[in-house]
Design a protein around this motif. Structure first.
Motif, PDB file in Angstrom:
ATOM      1  N   SER A   2       0.829  -1.206   0.000  1.00 36.37           N
ATOM      2  CA  SER A   2       0.000   0.000   0.000  1.00 36.37           C
ATOM      3  C   SER A   2       0.861   1.253   0.000  1.00 36.37           C
ATOM      4  N   SER A   3       1.964   1.212   0.726  1.00 31.09           N
ATOM      5  CA  SER A   3       2.898   2.337   0.751  1.00 31.09           C
ATOM      6  C   SER A   3       3.592   2.498  -0.594  1.00 31.09           C
ATOM      7  N   ILE A   4       3.914   1.386  -1.253  1.00 30.99           N
ATOM      8  CA  ILE A   4       4.495   1.437  -2.593  1.00 30.99           C
ATOM      9  C   ILE A   4       3.594   2.215  -3.536  1.00 30.99           C
ATOM     10  N   ASN A   5       2.301   1.971  -3.452  1.00 36.34           N
ATOM     11  CA  ASN A   5       1.350   2.574  -4.380  1.00 36.34           C
ATOM     12  C   ASN A   5       0.940   3.992  -4.001  1.00 36.34           C
ATOM     13  N   SER A   6       0.833   4.266  -2.714  1.00 32.92           N
ATOM     14  CA  SER A   6       0.362   5.583  -2.269  1.00 32.92           C
ATOM     15  C   SER A   6       1.481   6.597  -2.092  1.00 32.92           C
ATOM     16  N   TYR A   7       2.732   6.118  -1.984  1.00 33.12           N
ATOM     17  CA  TYR A   7       3.882   6.985  -1.704  1.00 33.12           C
ATOM     18  C   TYR A   7       3.722   7.726  -0.380  1.00 33.12           C
ATOM     19  N   GLU A   8       2.977   7.146   0.525  1.00 34.55           N
ATOM     20  CA  GLU A   8       2.767   7.720   1.843  1.00 34.55           C
ATOM     21  C   GLU A   8       3.029   6.656   2.901  1.00 34.55           C
ATOM     22  N   ALA A   9       3.299   7.106   4.130  1.00 29.98           N
ATOM     23  CA  ALA A   9       3.376   6.173   5.244  1.00 29.98           C
ATOM     24  C   ALA A   9       2.034   5.456   5.357  1.00 29.98           C
ATOM     25  N   PHE A  10       2.083   4.156   5.571  1.00 24.15           N
ATOM     26  CA  PHE A  10       0.868   3.346   5.610  1.00 24.15           C
ATOM     27  C   PHE A  10       1.069   2.264   6.645  1.00 24.15           C
ATOM     28  N   GLY A  11       0.329   2.318   7.762  1.00 24.77           N
ATOM     29  CA  GLY A  11       0.604   1.408   8.861  1.00 24.77           C
ATOM     30  C   GLY A  11       2.022   1.624   9.335  1.00 24.77           C
ATOM     31  N   LYS A  12       2.832   0.576   9.351  1.00 21.28           N
ATOM     32  CA  LYS A  12       4.229   0.701   9.773  1.00 21.28           C
ATOM     33  C   LYS A  12       5.178   0.911   8.605  1.00 21.28           C
ATOM     34  N   ALA A  13       4.649   0.954   7.386  1.00 21.82           N
ATOM     35  CA  ALA A  13       5.493   1.228   6.217  1.00 21.82           C
ATOM     36  C   ALA A  13       5.710   2.728   6.110  1.00 21.82           C
ATOM     37  N   ASP A  14       6.950   3.138   5.786  1.00 23.59           N
ATOM     38  CA  ASP A  14       7.320   4.541   5.934  1.00 23.59           C
ATOM     39  C   ASP A  14       7.100   5.405   4.695  1.00 23.59           C
ATOM     40  N   GLY A  15       6.595   4.838   3.607  1.00 21.05           N
ATOM     41  CA  GLY A  15       6.350   5.646   2.420  1.00 21.05           C
ATOM     42  C   GLY A  15       7.508   5.713   1.447  1.00 21.05           C
ATOM     43  N   ASN A  16       8.626   5.053   1.753  1.00 19.72           N
ATOM     44  CA  ASN A  16       9.765   5.047   0.835  1.00 19.72           C
ATOM     45  C   ASN A  16       9.540   3.953  -0.204  1.00 19.72           C
ATOM     46  N   SER A  17       8.780   4.296  -1.224  1.00 22.96           N
ATOM     47  CA  SER A  17       8.352   3.326  -2.233  1.00 22.96           C
ATOM     48  C   SER A  17       9.530   2.642  -2.915  1.00 22.96           C
ATOM     49  N   ASN A  18      10.560   3.408  -3.257  1.00 18.88           N
ATOM     50  CA  ASN A  18      11.716   2.824  -3.950  1.00 18.88           C
ATOM     51  C   ASN A  18      12.438   1.794  -3.087  1.00 18.88           C
ATOM     52  N   ALA A  19      12.638   2.135  -1.813  1.00 20.06           N
ATOM     53  CA  ALA A  19      13.348   1.223  -0.910  1.00 20.06           C
ATOM     54  C   ALA A  19      12.547  -0.058  -0.682  1.00 20.06           C
ATOM     55  N   ILE A  20      11.231   0.077  -0.539  1.00 18.62           N
ATOM     56  CA  ILE A  20      10.384  -1.100  -0.319  1.00 18.62           C
ATOM     57  C   ILE A  20      10.396  -2.005  -1.549  1.00 18.62           C
ATOM     58  N   ALA A  21      10.270  -1.404  -2.720  1.00 17.28           N
ATOM     59  CA  ALA A  21      10.266  -2.207  -3.948  1.00 17.28           C
ATOM     60  C   ALA A  21      11.606  -2.892  -4.162  1.00 17.28           C
ATOM     61  N   SER A  22      12.698  -2.214  -3.838  1.00 17.53           N
ATOM     62  CA  SER A  22      14.019  -2.841  -3.971  1.00 17.53           C
ATOM     63  C   SER A  22      14.150  -4.040  -3.045  1.00 17.53           C
TER      64      SER A  22
END
Length: 436
Positions: free
Chosen positions: A169-189
């Motif tokens: 969800s953070s990957i798609n929204s580019y926002e912090a989501f739950g405990k995901a911090d919104g760093n879409s690039n880092a999460i996808a990597s």
């Protein structure tokens, strides 16, 4: 993909309900400036349908009898060369005044089975850089790889203390989501490094899609950063005895399959070269996972697809839905609304809700950026659309790419507007063709 900075900060001030209904922006009925278009359309949080009671696609409940579609059984996707056997019009959207690349896969039901027709503008085999649109492919590929050895661990799991549903969800929204911090690039990597690049690339070929196009690559990353879970385990929330340590490459360059952006043989399209056919077919098979068992991604389960599309099981108490449903941008919804109700002053959300009784879905992932290598500025959209109750139900998957000369972030509104215009042209032809 550039999304942070001054543009994003100004958007955050005007759109505080990022993950709810979103900003109610113009469907571009009146002229707006480039800056406004970038902020209010391209960076805008997703709008959501009124009816969220069903996580699937309600579009095709009744059978249609139009000609020019083929089922999976007729095509035989398990045998290489299937793209030569599908029902297709590879020049359907060809129009000199609509530059870009587009492939759209239209659905209907025949004899109780899904049937498809492939519609393009002639560019379906042309390579391009997918930018961030390929992140949903990285996520699904990582789940496939993990399920191969740990079938009990899927998208409902937690990576450390962070729900995978929050991460996608953070990957798609580019926002912090739950405990995901919104760093879409880092999460996808992170997901690329879990899957491994040769595994991801293999899914294009004999591993799944059977495209046999050796030009297709999935051998890069999304920047140098990588999401770091709180521990090395994926945790099954229903049974901690099923937890397992998940191996991954600590750095992208540790992966033997990693290729530099301008590697030998990569060409100008870089180390993640794809086509509209490859991307659209990947998403089409995910969305039809339960309805089309013969084309399912290896090891993936229906619950994994549900998390990808809807973020089911996320931990953000302020968000009614997640996954690709919260993918940023109003380009697709604006284009749909402008075709369904031209010259209508209502918002895209109102138009779509009214036309479908609130039963529409747009699962989408956008990507963009300036390319110094190609001296261009580009944007790519990978999406699936369901229009329940409209024309008896419509459903289609598409991938579209736009490019303009000059590598400059200031050109992003230009390619965004070009994409919306191309989609409006395509949707007009597509939807008019069903009118009896």
């Amino acid at each position: 993909m550039y999304v942070k900075g001054a543009y994003q900060n100004r958007l955050a001030i005007s759109c505080t309900l990022i993950l709810l209904a979103g900003c109610q922006t113009s469907t571009e009925k009146a002229p707006i400036t480039d800056q406004q278009y970038f902020e209010q359309v391209m960076l805008a949080p997703a709008i959501l349908p009124n009816d969220l009671t069903n996580t699937g696609c309600l579009s095709l409940e009744s059978e249609t009898k139009l000609q020019g579609y083929k089922s999976a059984a007729e095509v035989n996707y398990q045998q290489a060369g299937w793209q030569n056997r599908v029902a297709a019009d590879w020049q359907y959207f060809l129009a000199p005044e609509q530059p870009g690349k587009l492939l759209l896969i239209d659905y209907q039901v025949q004899a109780g089975q899904l049937a498809y027709r492939y519609l393009s503008d002639g560019s379906h085999n042309e390579l391009y850089e997918p930018w961030s649109s390929s992140k949903v492919q990285a996520f699904s590929g990582a789940l496939s790889k993990v399920r191969q050895t740990h079938p009990e661990l899927g998208a409902a799991s937690f990576a450390g203390d962070t729900a995978l549903a929050d991460l996608i969800s953070s990957i798609n929204s580019y926002e912090a989501f739950g405990k995901a911090d919104g760093n879409s690039n880092a999460i996808a990597s992170y997901f690329v490094n879990v899957a491994g690049r040769e595994y991801l690339r293999g899914l294009f070929n004999d591993g799944w899609l059977k495209l046999q196009d050796q030009r297709l690559l999935f051998n890069g990353a999304y920047g140098s950063e990588q999401f770091m879970p709180s521990d090395e385990y994926w945790h099954n929330p229903a049974n901690n005895e099923l937890d397992a340590k998940i191996s991954r490459y600590k750095a992208s360059s540790d992966d033997p399959g990693y290729l530099g952006y301008r590697c030998e043989g990569c060409g100008l399209t870089g180390n993640k070269a794809m086509t509209t056919l490859a991307q659209a077919e990947w998403l089409k098979r995910l969305v039809s996972h339960q309805r089309e068992p013969s084309t399912q991604m290896p090891h993936l389960q229906a619950s994994d697809v549900d998390v990808l599309l809807n973020g089911t099981g996320h931990t953000d108490e302020h968000a009614p839905v997640g996954g690709m449903m919260v993918g940023i941008s109003h380009i697709v919804t604006n284009a749909l609304a402008n075709v369904i109700a031209p010259n209508d002053s209502r918002s895209a959300k109102e138009v779509l809700d009214d036309a479908t009784n609130g039963q529409w879905r747009v699962w989408q992932k956008i990507g963009w950026g300036p390319s110094e290598t190609r001296s261009t500025t580009e944007t790519v959209m990978l999406a699936h659309v369901c229009l329940g109750n409209y024309q008896g139900g419509r459903e289609f998957t598409f991938s579209v790419q736009q490019s303009t000369s000059g590598a400059d972030e200031a050109n992003l509104p230009t390619v965004g507007k070009q994409m919306q215009q191309k989609l409006q042209h395509a949707f007009t032809k597509l939807l008019d063709s069903r009118v009896q």
